[in-house]
Motif scaffolding. Sequence first.
Motif, mmCIF file in Angstrom:
data_model
loop_
_atom_site.group_PDB
_atom_site.id
_atom_site.type_symbol
_atom_site.label_atom_id
_atom_site.label_comp_id
_atom_site.label_asym_id
_atom_site.label_seq_id
_atom_site.Cartn_x
_atom_site.Cartn_y
_atom_site.Cartn_z
ATOM 1 N N ILE A 39 -7.965 -14.053 -14.172
ATOM 2 C CA ILE A 39 -9.135 -14.171 -13.299
ATOM 3 C C ILE A 39 -8.830 -14.895 -11.986
ATOM 4 C CG2 ILE A 39 -9.951 -16.369 -14.273
ATOM 5 C CD1 ILE A 39 -12.823 -15.193 -14.078
ATOM 6 N N TYR A 40 -7.754 -15.693 -11.955
ATOM 7 C CA TYR A 40 -7.430 -16.467 -10.760
ATOM 8 C C TYR A 40 -6.592 -15.664 -9.759
ATOM 9 C CZ TYR A 40 -8.795 -20.159 -14.003
ATOM 10 O OH TYR A 40 -9.475 -20.908 -14.917
ATOM 11 N N LEU A 41 -5.635 -14.900 -10.285
ATOM 12 C CA LEU A 41 -4.681 -14.215 -9.413
ATOM 13 C C LEU A 41 -5.066 -12.779 -9.075
ATOM 14 C CD1 LEU A 41 -1.320 -15.463 -10.982
ATOM 15 C CD2 LEU A 41 -2.487 -16.311 -8.936
ATOM 16 N N PHE A 42 -5.919 -12.155 -9.866
ATOM 17 C CA PHE A 42 -6.273 -10.759 -9.615
ATOM 18 C C PHE A 42 -6.916 -10.550 -8.244
ATOM 19 C CE2 PHE A 42 -8.998 -6.966 -10.073
ATOM 20 C CZ PHE A 42 -7.999 -6.031 -10.368
ATOM 21 N N PRO A 43 -7.843 -11.417 -7.806
ATOM 22 C CA PRO A 43 -8.410 -11.229 -6.446
ATOM 23 C C PRO A 43 -7.349 -11.308 -5.349
ATOM 24 C CG PRO A 43 -9.781 -12.711 -7.731
ATOM 25 C CD PRO A 43 -8.529 -12.510 -8.524
ATOM 26 N N LEU A 44 -6.351 -12.200 -5.519
ATOM 27 C CA LEU A 44 -5.273 -12.285 -4.526
ATOM 28 C C LEU A 44 -4.442 -11.017 -4.517
ATOM 29 C CD1 LEU A 44 -4.054 -15.972 -5.057
ATOM 30 C CD2 LEU A 44 -5.424 -15.071 -3.159
ATOM 31 N N TRP A 45 -4.192 -10.453 -5.705
ATOM 32 C CA TRP A 45 -3.430 -9.201 -5.786
ATOM 33 C C TRP A 45 -4.185 -8.074 -5.085
ATOM 34 C CZ3 TRP A 45 -4.546 -4.521 -8.289
ATOM 35 C CH2 TRP A 45 -3.482 -3.618 -8.351
ATOM 36 N N CYS A 46 -5.494 -8.011 -5.303
ATOM 37 C CA CYS A 46 -6.309 -6.984 -4.646
ATOM 38 C C CYS A 46 -6.261 -7.137 -3.128
ATOM 39 C CB CYS A 46 -7.756 -7.066 -5.137
ATOM 40 S SG CYS A 46 -7.980 -6.590 -6.868
ATOM 41 N N LEU A 47 -6.310 -8.380 -2.655
ATOM 42 C CA LEU A 47 -6.203 -8.636 -1.222
ATOM 43 C C LEU A 47 -4.855 -8.168 -0.691
ATOM 44 C CD1 LEU A 47 -7.317 -9.879 1.387
ATOM 45 C CD2 LEU A 47 -6.373 -12.086 0.644
ATOM 46 N N GLY A 48 -3.792 -8.411 -1.468
ATOM 47 C CA GLY A 48 -2.462 -7.967 -1.063
ATOM 48 C C GLY A 48 -2.370 -6.451 -0.965
ATOM 49 N N VAL A 49 -3.012 -5.737 -1.890
ATOM 50 C CA VAL A 49 -3.016 -4.265 -1.848
ATOM 51 C C VAL A 49 -3.712 -3.783 -0.581
ATOM 52 C CG1 VAL A 49 -3.927 -2.187 -2.954
ATOM 53 C CG2 VAL A 49 -2.887 -3.984 -4.348
ATOM 54 N N VAL A 50 -4.828 -4.414 -0.248
ATOM 55 C CA VAL A 50 -5.568 -4.035 0.970
ATOM 56 C C VAL A 50 -4.707 -4.267 2.212
ATOM 57 C CG1 VAL A 50 -7.545 -4.604 2.424
ATOM 58 C CG2 VAL A 50 -7.836 -4.428 -0.058
ATOM 59 N N VAL A 51 -4.030 -5.405 2.260
ATOM 60 C CA VAL A 51 -3.187 -5.715 3.418
ATOM 61 C C VAL A 51 -2.025 -4.733 3.519
ATOM 62 C CG1 VAL A 51 -1.610 -7.433 4.403
ATOM 63 C CG2 VAL A 51 -3.807 -8.164 3.450
ATOM 64 N N ARG A 52 -1.362 -4.479 2.387
ATOM 65 C CA ARG A 52 -0.167 -3.615 2.420
ATOM 66 C C ARG A 52 -0.507 -2.168 2.758
ATOM 67 N NH1 ARG A 52 2.177 -2.849 -2.206
ATOM 68 N NH2 ARG A 52 0.753 -3.975 -3.604
ATOM 69 N N TYR A 53 -1.562 -1.638 2.138
ATOM 70 C CA TYR A 53 -1.895 -0.227 2.324
ATOM 71 C C TYR A 53 -2.842 0.009 3.498
ATOM 72 C CZ TYR A 53 0.307 1.052 -2.096
ATOM 73 O OH TYR A 53 1.224 1.288 -3.089
ATOM 74 N N GLY A 54 -3.722 -0.953 3.776
ATOM 75 C CA GLY A 54 -4.716 -0.741 4.818
ATOM 76 C C GLY A 54 -4.319 -1.243 6.190
ATOM 77 N N ILE A 55 -3.387 -2.212 6.254
ATOM 78 C CA ILE A 55 -2.981 -2.787 7.543
ATOM 79 C C ILE A 55 -1.504 -2.523 7.837
ATOM 80 C CG2 ILE A 55 -2.791 -4.920 8.884
ATOM 81 C CD1 ILE A 55 -5.136 -6.039 7.272
ATOM 82 N N LEU A 56 -0.609 -2.977 6.942
ATOM 83 C CA LEU A 56 0.829 -2.859 7.201
ATOM 84 C C LEU A 56 1.284 -1.400 7.238
ATOM 85 C CD1 LEU A 56 2.338 -5.783 5.067
ATOM 86 C CD2 LEU A 56 1.870 -5.725 7.520
ATOM 87 N N PHE A 57 0.834 -0.607 6.270
ATOM 88 C CA PHE A 57 1.314 0.775 6.204
ATOM 89 C C PHE A 57 0.964 1.578 7.457
ATOM 90 C CE2 PHE A 57 0.681 5.227 4.698
ATOM 91 C CZ PHE A 57 2.024 5.545 4.561
ATOM 92 N N PRO A 58 -0.295 1.560 7.939
ATOM 93 C CA PRO A 58 -0.593 2.302 9.186
ATOM 94 C C PRO A 58 0.231 1.816 10.379
ATOM 95 C CG PRO A 58 -2.629 1.722 8.049
ATOM 96 C CD PRO A 58 -1.533 0.988 7.349
ATOM 97 N N ILE A 59 0.422 0.507 10.485
ATOM 98 C CA ILE A 59 1.232 -0.027 11.589
ATOM 99 C C ILE A 59 2.662 0.488 11.487
ATOM 100 C CG2 ILE A 59 2.239 -2.141 12.558
ATOM 101 C CD1 ILE A 59 -0.341 -3.597 11.811
ATOM 102 N N ARG A 60 3.194 0.505 10.281
ATOM 103 C CA ARG A 60 4.575 0.975 10.082
ATOM 104 C C ARG A 60 4.718 2.460 10.383
ATOM 105 N NH1 ARG A 60 5.310 -2.429 4.440
ATOM 106 N NH2 ARG A 60 5.944 -4.400 5.393
ATOM 107 N N VAL A 61 3.705 3.247 10.016
ATOM 108 C CA VAL A 61 3.732 4.675 10.346
ATOM 109 C C VAL A 61 3.754 4.862 11.860
ATOM 110 C CG1 VAL A 61 2.415 6.825 10.253
ATOM 111 C CG2 VAL A 61 2.638 5.416 8.197
ATOM 112 N N ILE A 62 2.950 4.074 12.579
ATOM 113 C CA ILE A 62 2.920 4.160 14.040
ATOM 114 C C ILE A 62 4.275 3.774 14.623
ATOM 115 C CG2 ILE A 62 1.924 3.130 16.125
ATOM 116 C CD1 ILE A 62 -0.713 2.860 14.555
ATOM 117 N N VAL A 63 4.883 2.704 14.097
ATOM 118 C CA VAL A 63 6.200 2.262 14.578
ATOM 119 C C VAL A 63 7.235 3.356 14.384
ATOM 120 C CG1 VAL A 63 8.108 0.676 14.116
ATOM 121 C CG2 VAL A 63 5.776 -0.206 14.291
#
Length: 336
Positions: A39-63
Amino acid sequence: MYPFSYTCAHSHFLFYFFLQDSFTRCFKSNPPEPWNWNIYLFPLWCLGVVVRYGILFPIRVIVLTIGWIIFLSCYIPVHLLLKGHDKFRKKLERCLVELICSFFVASWTGVVKYHGPRPSIRPKQVFVANHTSMIDFIVLEQMTAFAVIMQKHPGWVGLLQSTILEGVGCIWFNRSEAKDREIVARKLRQHVEGADNNPLLIFPEGTCVNNHYTVMFKKGAFELGCTVCPVAIKYNKIFVDAFWNSRKQSFTTHLLQLMTSWAVVCDVWYLEPQNIRPGETAIEFAERVRDIISARAGLKKVPWDGYLKYSRPSPKHRERKQQSFAESVLRRLEEK
Protein backbone atom coordinates in the motif's frame (compact mmCIF):
# COMPACT_ATOMS: atom_id res chain seq x y z
CA MET A 1 45.19 -40.68 -10.82
CA TYR A 2 44.05 -37.46 -9.23
CA PRO A 3 44.47 -36.97 -5.50
CA PHE A 4 41.34 -37.43 -3.43
CA SER A 5 40.76 -33.67 -3.15
CA TYR A 6 40.92 -33.29 -6.93
CA THR A 7 38.49 -36.17 -7.41
CA CYS A 8 36.07 -34.49 -5.01
CA ALA A 9 36.53 -31.20 -6.84
CA HIS A 10 35.77 -32.96 -10.13
CA SER A 11 32.54 -34.38 -8.71
CA HIS A 12 31.52 -31.03 -7.26
CA PHE A 13 32.10 -29.28 -10.59
CA LEU A 14 29.92 -31.80 -12.44
CA PHE A 15 27.22 -31.61 -9.79
CA TYR A 16 27.28 -27.83 -9.79
CA PHE A 17 26.88 -27.47 -13.54
CA PHE A 18 24.23 -30.18 -13.69
CA LEU A 19 22.25 -28.53 -10.91
CA GLN A 20 22.47 -24.96 -12.17
CA ASP A 21 22.21 -25.73 -15.92
CA SER A 22 24.65 -22.98 -16.77
CA PHE A 23 23.83 -23.17 -20.47
CA THR A 24 20.20 -22.17 -19.99
CA ARG A 25 21.09 -19.49 -17.46
CA CYS A 26 23.28 -17.67 -20.00
CA PHE A 27 20.28 -16.79 -22.16
CA LYS A 28 17.58 -16.06 -19.61
CA SER A 29 16.36 -12.65 -18.57
CA ASN A 30 16.32 -12.36 -14.81
CA PRO A 31 13.48 -9.99 -13.88
CA PRO A 32 13.98 -8.08 -10.65
CA GLU A 33 11.97 -9.07 -7.62
CA PRO A 34 8.73 -7.07 -7.37
CA TRP A 35 8.93 -4.27 -4.84
CA ASN A 36 5.73 -2.33 -5.50
CA TRP A 37 2.97 -4.62 -4.25
CA ASN A 38 2.17 -2.93 -0.98
CA ILE A 39 0.00 0.00 0.00
CA TYR A 40 2.96 2.36 0.52
CA LEU A 41 4.96 1.80 -2.65
CA PHE A 42 2.25 1.05 -5.22
CA PRO A 43 1.24 4.74 -5.67
CA LEU A 44 4.90 5.63 -6.30
CA TRP A 45 5.18 2.85 -8.88
CA CYS A 46 2.06 4.14 -10.64
CA LEU A 47 3.55 7.64 -10.68
CA GLY A 48 6.73 6.21 -12.20
CA VAL A 49 4.73 4.49 -14.97
CA VAL A 50 3.01 7.79 -15.79
CA VAL A 51 6.34 9.63 -15.92
CA ARG A 52 8.09 6.97 -18.02
CA TYR A 53 5.30 6.39 -20.54
CA GLY A 54 3.52 9.75 -20.51
CA ILE A 55 6.47 12.18 -20.29
CA LEU A 56 9.86 10.53 -20.96
CA PHE A 57 8.77 8.28 -23.82
CA PRO A 58 7.21 11.06 -25.99
CA ILE A 59 10.26 13.27 -25.41
CA ARG A 60 12.56 10.43 -26.41
CA VAL A 61 10.55 9.73 -29.56
CA ILE A 62 10.88 13.41 -30.51
CA VAL A 63 14.64 13.33 -29.83
CA LEU A 64 15.11 10.24 -32.00
CA THR A 65 12.92 11.66 -34.78
CA ILE A 66 14.92 14.90 -34.83
CA GLY A 67 18.10 12.81 -34.93
CA TRP A 68 16.92 10.88 -37.98
CA ILE A 69 15.85 14.07 -39.77
CA ILE A 70 19.27 15.65 -39.20
CA PHE A 71 21.08 12.45 -40.12
CA LEU A 72 19.20 11.73 -43.35
CA SER A 73 19.25 15.35 -44.52
CA CYS A 74 23.05 15.25 -44.27
CA TYR A 75 23.81 11.62 -45.13
CA ILE A 76 21.90 11.40 -48.42
CA PRO A 77 23.60 14.43 -50.05
CA VAL A 78 27.03 13.32 -48.77
CA HIS A 79 26.54 9.78 -50.05
CA LEU A 80 25.24 10.80 -53.46
CA LEU A 81 27.19 13.97 -54.25
CA LEU A 82 30.68 13.06 -52.99
CA LYS A 83 31.19 9.75 -54.78
CA GLY A 84 34.29 11.07 -56.51
CA HIS A 85 35.90 12.03 -53.20
CA ASP A 86 35.93 8.72 -51.37
CA LYS A 87 38.28 9.63 -48.54
CA PHE A 88 36.38 12.81 -47.61
CA ARG A 89 33.00 11.11 -48.08
CA LYS A 90 33.96 8.22 -45.77
CA LYS A 91 35.14 10.65 -43.12
CA LEU A 92 31.82 12.54 -43.20
CA GLU A 93 29.78 9.32 -43.23
CA ARG A 94 31.77 8.07 -40.25
CA CYS A 95 30.92 11.24 -38.29
CA LEU A 96 27.25 11.00 -39.25
CA VAL A 97 26.98 7.37 -38.12
CA GLU A 98 28.50 8.37 -34.78
CA LEU A 99 25.92 11.18 -34.61
CA ILE A 100 22.85 8.99 -35.17
CA CYS A 101 24.17 6.47 -32.63
CA SER A 102 24.47 9.33 -30.13
CA PHE A 103 20.81 10.18 -30.76
CA PHE A 104 19.88 6.54 -30.13
CA VAL A 105 21.73 6.56 -26.81
CA ALA A 106 20.06 9.86 -25.91
CA SER A 107 16.65 8.29 -26.63
CA TRP A 108 17.31 5.82 -23.79
CA THR A 109 18.73 8.53 -21.51
CA GLY A 110 21.95 6.57 -21.84
CA VAL A 111 24.60 7.13 -19.19
CA VAL A 112 27.76 5.55 -20.58
CA LYS A 113 31.12 5.84 -18.87
CA TYR A 114 34.15 5.03 -21.05
CA HIS A 115 37.41 3.94 -19.47
CA GLY A 116 40.75 3.84 -21.25
CA PRO A 117 42.10 5.41 -24.44
CA ARG A 118 39.73 6.01 -27.33
CA PRO A 119 40.30 3.52 -30.23
CA SER A 120 42.30 4.84 -33.17
CA ILE A 121 42.46 3.85 -36.83
CA ARG A 122 45.43 1.54 -37.28
CA PRO A 123 46.06 -1.44 -39.53
CA LYS A 124 46.57 -4.94 -38.15
CA GLN A 125 44.27 -4.60 -35.15
CA VAL A 126 40.83 -5.89 -34.20
CA PHE A 127 38.56 -5.04 -31.25
CA VAL A 128 36.62 -7.80 -29.50
CA ALA A 129 33.86 -7.35 -26.91
CA ASN A 130 31.37 -9.35 -24.89
CA HIS A 131 27.86 -9.24 -26.32
CA THR A 132 24.60 -8.49 -24.48
CA SER A 133 22.45 -6.82 -27.11
CA MET A 134 22.67 -5.22 -30.51
CA ILE A 135 22.80 -1.92 -28.62
CA ASP A 136 26.41 -2.86 -27.71
CA PHE A 137 27.25 -1.80 -31.25
CA ILE A 138 25.40 1.52 -30.83
CA VAL A 139 27.05 2.25 -27.47
CA LEU A 140 30.52 1.65 -28.94
CA GLU A 141 29.73 3.28 -32.29
CA GLN A 142 28.81 6.66 -30.80
CA MET A 143 32.39 6.96 -29.58
CA THR A 144 34.20 5.41 -32.58
CA ALA A 145 32.84 4.44 -36.00
CA PHE A 146 33.72 0.75 -35.94
CA ALA A 147 33.24 -1.62 -38.85
CA VAL A 148 31.35 -4.48 -37.21
CA ILE A 149 30.85 -8.14 -38.11
CA MET A 150 27.18 -8.94 -37.57
CA GLN A 151 24.42 -11.40 -38.40
CA LYS A 152 22.20 -10.21 -41.25
CA HIS A 153 18.80 -9.15 -39.88
CA PRO A 154 15.42 -8.78 -41.59
CA GLY A 155 13.14 -5.74 -41.58
CA TRP A 156 14.24 -2.16 -40.97
CA VAL A 157 17.44 -3.28 -39.26
CA GLY A 158 18.43 -5.22 -42.39
CA LEU A 159 17.70 -2.13 -44.50
CA LEU A 160 20.05 -0.06 -42.36
CA GLN A 161 22.69 -2.78 -42.62
CA SER A 162 22.58 -2.93 -46.40
CA THR A 163 22.59 0.85 -46.89
CA ILE A 164 23.93 3.15 -44.17
CA LEU A 165 26.17 0.80 -42.18
CA GLU A 166 27.92 -0.57 -45.25
CA GLY A 167 29.36 2.93 -45.60
CA VAL A 168 31.57 2.34 -42.54
CA GLY A 169 32.79 -1.03 -43.84
CA CYS A 170 30.53 -3.37 -41.84
CA ILE A 171 30.44 -7.01 -42.89
CA TRP A 172 27.27 -9.13 -42.72
CA PHE A 173 26.81 -12.88 -42.68
CA ASN A 174 24.04 -15.44 -42.52
CA ARG A 175 24.64 -17.93 -39.72
CA SER A 176 22.91 -20.73 -41.65
CA GLU A 177 25.05 -20.36 -44.77
CA ALA A 178 28.32 -22.31 -44.63
CA LYS A 179 29.74 -20.40 -47.63
CA ASP A 180 29.32 -17.10 -45.76
CA ARG A 181 31.99 -18.18 -43.27
CA GLU A 182 34.64 -18.43 -45.98
CA ILE A 183 33.60 -15.10 -47.51
CA VAL A 184 33.62 -13.35 -44.12
CA ALA A 185 37.02 -14.81 -43.21
CA ARG A 186 38.46 -13.43 -46.45
CA LYS A 187 36.88 -10.00 -45.91
CA LEU A 188 38.23 -9.88 -42.36
CA ARG A 189 41.79 -10.39 -43.53
CA GLN A 190 41.40 -7.76 -46.23
CA HIS A 191 39.89 -5.26 -43.80
CA VAL A 192 42.59 -5.49 -41.12
CA GLU A 193 45.29 -4.89 -43.76
CA GLY A 194 43.78 -1.56 -44.85
CA ALA A 195 45.42 1.51 -43.28
CA ASP A 196 42.38 3.78 -43.82
CA ASN A 197 39.65 1.32 -42.85
CA ASN A 198 37.58 1.88 -39.73
CA PRO A 199 38.61 -0.15 -36.66
CA LEU A 200 37.19 -3.66 -36.88
CA LEU A 201 34.81 -4.74 -34.08
CA ILE A 202 33.87 -8.39 -33.49
CA PHE A 203 31.61 -9.98 -30.90
CA PRO A 204 33.32 -13.39 -30.73
CA GLU A 205 30.60 -15.02 -28.60
CA GLY A 206 28.45 -14.97 -31.74
CA THR A 207 25.20 -14.40 -29.84
CA CYS A 208 23.71 -12.23 -27.10
CA VAL A 209 24.40 -13.38 -23.53
CA ASN A 210 22.64 -11.95 -20.48
CA ASN A 211 25.56 -9.88 -19.10
CA HIS A 212 26.14 -12.29 -16.22
CA TYR A 213 28.18 -14.84 -18.20
CA THR A 214 30.55 -15.16 -21.14
CA VAL A 215 30.34 -18.14 -23.48
CA MET A 216 33.16 -19.48 -25.67
CA PHE A 217 34.84 -17.03 -28.04
CA LYS A 218 35.02 -18.05 -31.68
CA LYS A 219 38.62 -18.24 -32.83
CA GLY A 220 38.21 -16.30 -36.11
CA ALA A 221 39.25 -12.95 -34.65
CA PHE A 222 42.28 -14.53 -33.00
CA GLU A 223 43.85 -16.17 -36.05
CA LEU A 224 44.15 -13.03 -38.16
CA GLY A 225 47.74 -12.46 -37.04
CA CYS A 226 46.99 -8.98 -35.69
CA THR A 227 46.73 -7.21 -32.35
CA VAL A 228 43.54 -7.93 -30.41
CA CYS A 229 42.10 -5.08 -28.31
CA PRO A 230 39.66 -6.35 -25.65
CA VAL A 231 36.57 -4.29 -24.80
CA ALA A 232 34.49 -5.08 -21.70
CA ILE A 233 30.87 -3.89 -21.42
CA LYS A 234 28.86 -4.07 -18.20
CA TYR A 235 25.27 -2.84 -17.88
CA ASN A 236 23.69 -1.72 -14.62
CA LYS A 237 20.39 -3.56 -14.17
CA ILE A 238 18.96 -1.15 -11.60
CA PHE A 239 17.18 0.87 -14.30
CA VAL A 240 16.65 -1.71 -17.09
CA ASP A 241 17.90 -5.12 -18.18
CA ALA A 242 19.73 -4.42 -21.46
CA PHE A 243 19.84 -8.10 -22.49
CA TRP A 244 18.13 -8.73 -25.84
CA ASN A 245 16.54 -12.17 -25.96
CA SER A 246 16.13 -12.34 -29.74
CA ARG A 247 14.12 -15.56 -29.53
CA LYS A 248 11.40 -13.90 -27.47
CA GLN A 249 11.26 -10.31 -28.72
CA SER A 250 12.01 -8.34 -31.85
CA PHE A 251 14.67 -5.65 -31.80
CA THR A 252 11.92 -3.03 -32.18
CA THR A 253 10.24 -4.31 -29.01
CA HIS A 254 13.63 -4.32 -27.28
CA LEU A 255 14.19 -0.66 -28.23
CA LEU A 256 10.73 0.28 -26.95
CA GLN A 257 11.57 -1.43 -23.66
CA LEU A 258 14.71 0.69 -23.39
CA MET A 259 12.90 3.90 -24.37
CA THR A 260 10.24 3.37 -21.68
CA SER A 261 12.78 2.64 -18.93
CA TRP A 262 14.34 5.21 -16.63
CA ALA A 263 17.80 4.99 -18.22
CA VAL A 264 20.42 2.70 -19.75
CA VAL A 265 23.52 2.82 -17.57
CA CYS A 266 26.74 1.03 -18.46
CA ASP A 267 30.53 1.05 -18.26
CA VAL A 268 32.85 0.40 -21.21
CA TRP A 269 36.50 -0.49 -20.67
CA TYR A 270 39.05 -0.34 -23.50
CA LEU A 271 41.63 -2.78 -22.19
CA GLU A 272 45.31 -3.36 -22.92
CA PRO A 273 45.94 -4.73 -26.43
CA GLN A 274 47.00 -8.38 -26.61
CA ASN A 275 49.14 -10.35 -29.06
CA ILE A 276 49.35 -14.08 -29.50
CA ARG A 277 52.23 -15.61 -27.54
CA PRO A 278 54.84 -18.01 -28.96
CA GLY A 279 53.41 -21.52 -29.03
CA GLU A 280 49.91 -20.31 -28.18
CA THR A 281 47.03 -21.56 -30.34
CA ALA A 282 44.19 -19.34 -31.55
CA ILE A 283 41.80 -21.11 -29.16
CA GLU A 284 44.11 -20.53 -26.18
CA PHE A 285 44.55 -16.90 -27.23
CA ALA A 286 40.76 -16.50 -27.41
CA GLU A 287 40.35 -17.98 -23.93
CA ARG A 288 43.03 -15.69 -22.50
CA VAL A 289 41.27 -12.62 -23.91
CA ARG A 290 37.94 -13.94 -22.59
CA ASP A 291 39.55 -14.21 -19.15
CA ILE A 292 40.60 -10.53 -19.35
CA ILE A 293 37.14 -9.30 -20.43
CA SER A 294 35.28 -11.48 -17.93
CA ALA A 295 37.46 -10.35 -15.04
CA ARG A 296 37.09 -6.65 -15.87
CA ALA A 297 33.30 -6.78 -16.37
CA GLY A 298 32.67 -9.19 -13.48
CA LEU A 299 31.22 -11.92 -15.71
CA LYS A 300 31.28 -15.68 -15.10
CA LYS A 301 32.89 -17.92 -17.71
CA VAL A 302 31.00 -21.00 -18.89
CA PRO A 303 32.23 -23.71 -21.31
CA TRP A 304 29.46 -23.37 -23.90
CA ASP A 305 29.38 -22.61 -27.61
CA GLY A 306 26.90 -19.75 -28.03
CA TYR A 307 25.58 -21.19 -31.30
CA LEU A 308 24.03 -24.01 -29.28
CA LYS A 309 21.45 -21.40 -28.30
CA TYR A 310 19.85 -21.96 -31.71
CA SER A 311 19.83 -25.76 -31.32
CA ARG A 312 19.58 -26.84 -27.71
CA PRO A 313 22.36 -29.35 -26.82
CA SER A 314 21.53 -32.92 -25.90
CA PRO A 315 22.05 -34.08 -22.30
CA LYS A 316 25.05 -36.19 -23.42
CA HIS A 317 26.67 -33.18 -25.09
CA ARG A 318 26.10 -31.04 -21.99
CA GLU A 319 27.64 -33.74 -19.82
CA ARG A 320 30.74 -33.99 -22.05
CA LYS A 321 31.18 -30.22 -21.96
CA GLN A 322 30.79 -30.11 -18.21
CA GLN A 323 33.34 -32.88 -17.72
CA SER A 324 35.79 -31.27 -20.18
CA PHE A 325 35.54 -27.92 -18.36
CA ALA A 326 36.04 -29.55 -14.95
CA GLU A 327 39.13 -31.40 -16.20
CA SER A 328 40.58 -28.18 -17.64
CA VAL A 329 40.14 -26.48 -14.25
CA LEU A 330 41.83 -29.41 -12.54
CA ARG A 331 44.78 -29.19 -14.93
CA ARG A 332 45.17 -25.51 -14.09
CA LEU A 333 45.12 -26.36 -10.39
CA GLU A 334 47.83 -28.96 -10.93
CA GLU A 335 49.98 -26.49 -12.85
CA LYS A 336 49.76 -24.05 -9.93
